[in-house]
Design a protein around this motif. Sequence first.
Motif, mmCIF file in Angstrom:
data_model
loop_
_atom_site.group_PDB
_atom_site.id
_atom_site.type_symbol
_atom_site.label_atom_id
_atom_site.label_comp_id
_atom_site.label_asym_id
_atom_site.label_seq_id
_atom_site.Cartn_x
_atom_site.Cartn_y
_atom_site.Cartn_z
ATOM 1 N N LEU A 128 22.790 19.270 118.977
ATOM 2 C CA LEU A 128 23.408 20.165 117.981
ATOM 3 C C LEU A 128 23.802 21.289 118.510
ATOM 4 O O LEU A 128 24.637 21.895 117.915
ATOM 5 N N ALA A 129 23.442 21.678 119.968
ATOM 6 C CA ALA A 129 24.168 22.701 120.468
ATOM 7 C C ALA A 129 25.752 22.335 120.779
ATOM 8 O O ALA A 129 26.562 23.278 120.648
ATOM 9 N N GLU A 130 26.039 21.379 121.036
ATOM 10 C CA GLU A 130 27.098 20.844 121.337
ATOM 11 C C GLU A 130 28.177 20.751 120.134
ATOM 12 O O GLU A 130 29.383 21.193 120.063
ATOM 13 N N LEU A 131 27.585 20.624 119.091
ATOM 14 C CA LEU A 131 28.132 20.384 117.696
ATOM 15 C C LEU A 131 28.506 21.823 117.330
ATOM 16 O O LEU A 131 29.588 22.257 116.779
ATOM 17 N N SER A 132 27.426 22.838 117.490
ATOM 18 C CA SER A 132 27.554 24.164 117.358
ATOM 19 C C SER A 132 28.761 24.855 118.013
ATOM 20 O O SER A 132 29.530 25.545 117.613
ATOM 21 N N ALA A 133 28.912 24.555 119.281
ATOM 22 C CA ALA A 133 29.894 25.030 120.088
ATOM 23 C C ALA A 133 31.406 24.554 119.799
ATOM 24 O O ALA A 133 32.268 25.431 119.586
ATOM 25 N N ASP A 134 31.446 23.179 119.445
ATOM 26 C CA ASP A 134 32.804 22.885 118.614
ATOM 27 C C ASP A 134 32.951 23.440 117.322
ATOM 28 O O ASP A 134 34.203 24.021 117.177
ATOM 29 N N PHE A 135 32.133 23.839 116.610
ATOM 30 C CA PHE A 135 32.454 24.474 115.285
ATOM 31 C C PHE A 135 32.750 25.793 115.652
ATOM 32 O O PHE A 135 33.777 26.298 115.051
ATOM 33 N N HIS A 136 32.001 26.531 116.605
ATOM 34 C CA HIS A 136 32.543 27.800 116.835
ATOM 35 C C HIS A 136 33.894 27.910 117.596
ATOM 36 O O HIS A 136 34.729 28.904 117.167
ATOM 37 N N ALA A 137 34.246 26.721 118.239
ATOM 38 C CA ALA A 137 35.760 26.990 118.765
ATOM 39 C C ALA A 137 36.692 26.752 117.845
ATOM 40 O O ALA A 137 37.738 27.464 117.775
ATOM 41 N N ARG A 138 36.445 25.982 116.687
ATOM 42 C CA ARG A 138 37.173 25.525 115.542
ATOM 43 C C ARG A 138 37.220 26.667 114.719
ATOM 44 O O ARG A 138 38.255 27.218 114.268
ATOM 45 N N MET A 139 36.234 27.477 114.354
ATOM 46 C CA MET A 139 36.195 28.539 113.916
ATOM 47 C C MET A 139 37.083 29.884 114.365
ATOM 48 O O MET A 139 37.891 30.554 113.665
ATOM 49 N N VAL A 140 36.908 29.980 115.746
ATOM 50 C CA VAL A 140 37.706 31.046 116.397
ATOM 51 C C VAL A 140 39.390 30.610 116.141
ATOM 52 O O VAL A 140 40.079 31.433 116.017
ATOM 53 N N ALA A 141 39.435 29.533 116.495
ATOM 54 C CA ALA A 141 41.056 28.755 116.416
ATOM 55 C C ALA A 141 41.510 29.159 115.017
ATOM 56 O O ALA A 141 42.781 29.194 114.892
ATOM 57 N N SER A 142 40.794 28.736 113.776
ATOM 58 C CA SER A 142 41.239 28.881 112.467
ATOM 59 C C SER A 142 41.362 30.288 112.340
ATOM 60 O O SER A 142 42.212 30.634 111.114
ATOM 61 N N GLY A 143 40.539 31.422 112.724
ATOM 62 C CA GLY A 143 40.590 32.644 112.270
ATOM 63 C C GLY A 143 39.638 32.982 111.242
ATOM 64 O O GLY A 143 40.058 34.124 110.388
ATOM 65 N N LYS A 144 39.072 31.771 110.776
ATOM 66 C CA LYS A 144 38.183 31.833 109.562
ATOM 67 C C LYS A 144 36.979 32.196 109.813
ATOM 68 O O LYS A 144 36.467 32.067 111.066
ATOM 69 N N THR A 145 36.008 32.771 109.011
ATOM 70 C CA THR A 145 34.796 32.865 108.992
ATOM 71 C C THR A 145 33.967 31.923 108.009
ATOM 72 O O THR A 145 34.646 31.487 106.991
ATOM 73 N N ILE A 146 32.889 31.569 108.419
ATOM 74 C CA ILE A 146 32.122 30.435 107.403
ATOM 75 C C ILE A 146 30.777 30.816 107.106
ATOM 76 O O ILE A 146 30.095 31.772 107.759
ATOM 77 N N ASP A 147 30.545 31.129 105.569
ATOM 78 C CA ASP A 147 29.375 31.347 105.070
ATOM 79 C C ASP A 147 28.832 30.284 104.215
ATOM 80 O O ASP A 147 29.410 29.893 103.183
ATOM 81 N N LEU A 148 27.467 29.622 104.352
ATOM 82 C CA LEU A 148 27.201 28.490 103.553
ATOM 83 C C LEU A 148 27.204 28.875 102.150
ATOM 84 O O LEU A 148 27.419 27.993 101.206
ATOM 85 N N GLU A 149 26.768 30.245 101.921
ATOM 86 C CA GLU A 149 26.683 30.583 100.511
ATOM 87 C C GLU A 149 27.879 30.569 99.567
ATOM 88 O O GLU A 149 28.105 30.182 98.442
ATOM 89 N N THR A 150 29.342 30.662 100.527
ATOM 90 C CA THR A 150 30.479 30.689 99.690
ATOM 91 C C THR A 150 31.498 29.618 100.215
ATOM 92 O O THR A 150 32.273 29.323 99.262
ATOM 93 N N VAL A 151 31.298 29.055 101.361
ATOM 94 C CA VAL A 151 32.243 28.228 101.623
ATOM 95 C C VAL A 151 32.118 26.656 100.696
ATOM 96 O O VAL A 151 33.135 26.115 100.625
ATOM 97 N N HIS A 152 30.925 26.539 100.273
ATOM 98 C CA HIS A 152 30.752 25.258 99.538
ATOM 99 C C HIS A 152 30.811 25.675 97.939
ATOM 100 O O HIS A 152 30.077 24.774 97.331
ATOM 101 N N ALA A 153 30.943 26.754 97.612
ATOM 102 C CA ALA A 153 30.718 27.222 96.259
ATOM 103 C C ALA A 153 31.683 26.310 95.357
ATOM 104 O O ALA A 153 32.909 25.990 95.597
ATOM 105 N N VAL A 154 31.185 26.006 94.231
ATOM 106 C CA VAL A 154 31.714 25.094 93.294
ATOM 107 C C VAL A 154 32.702 25.753 92.473
ATOM 108 O O VAL A 154 32.614 27.026 92.333
#
Length: 154
Positions: A128-154
């Motif tokens: 899961l640490a490898e998946l987390s590192a991939d996620f962080h690299a994608r987040m930096v590349a996209s310039g976005k921030t991710i928040d579980l409370e809002t990113v999946h809001a209906v």
Amino acid sequence: MKRDSRLSGVLHVLLHMAEVDGPVTSETMAQAMSTNPAVIRRIMAGLREAGFVRSEKGHGGGWTIARNLAAITLRDVYVALGTPELFAMGNRTEAPGCLVEQAVNAALDGAFREAEALLLDRFGAVTLAELSADFHARMVASGKTIDLETVHAV
């Protein structure tokens, strides 16, 4: 045959949980996975029994990661989910009387066993640490921030 997406969904939620400082409620996870909180609690119970998460009841309670992400593999999570079927394909019948179908089953069974072993080996090599590192690299590349409370809001 309906696909079993629990592994993908649980990995998704676990990575979001790793980004949160406090507990995450079943309701929040259910919203992220587009399911019912009771389904989340059933799934998370297996992860709790495996020691990957812990839960706290009451106000301010919820689920938290209980182990370092580097110590949890995809295979560990797969096993904690009860080893769901990996493939939707299978033999037409398991004990055929037809010799042709017996030959077909023998060939398919061997291929399925080899493919499953290869996939489970790969699951065991990814943490899961490898998946987390991939996620962080994608987040930096996209310039976005991710928040579980809002990113999946209906």
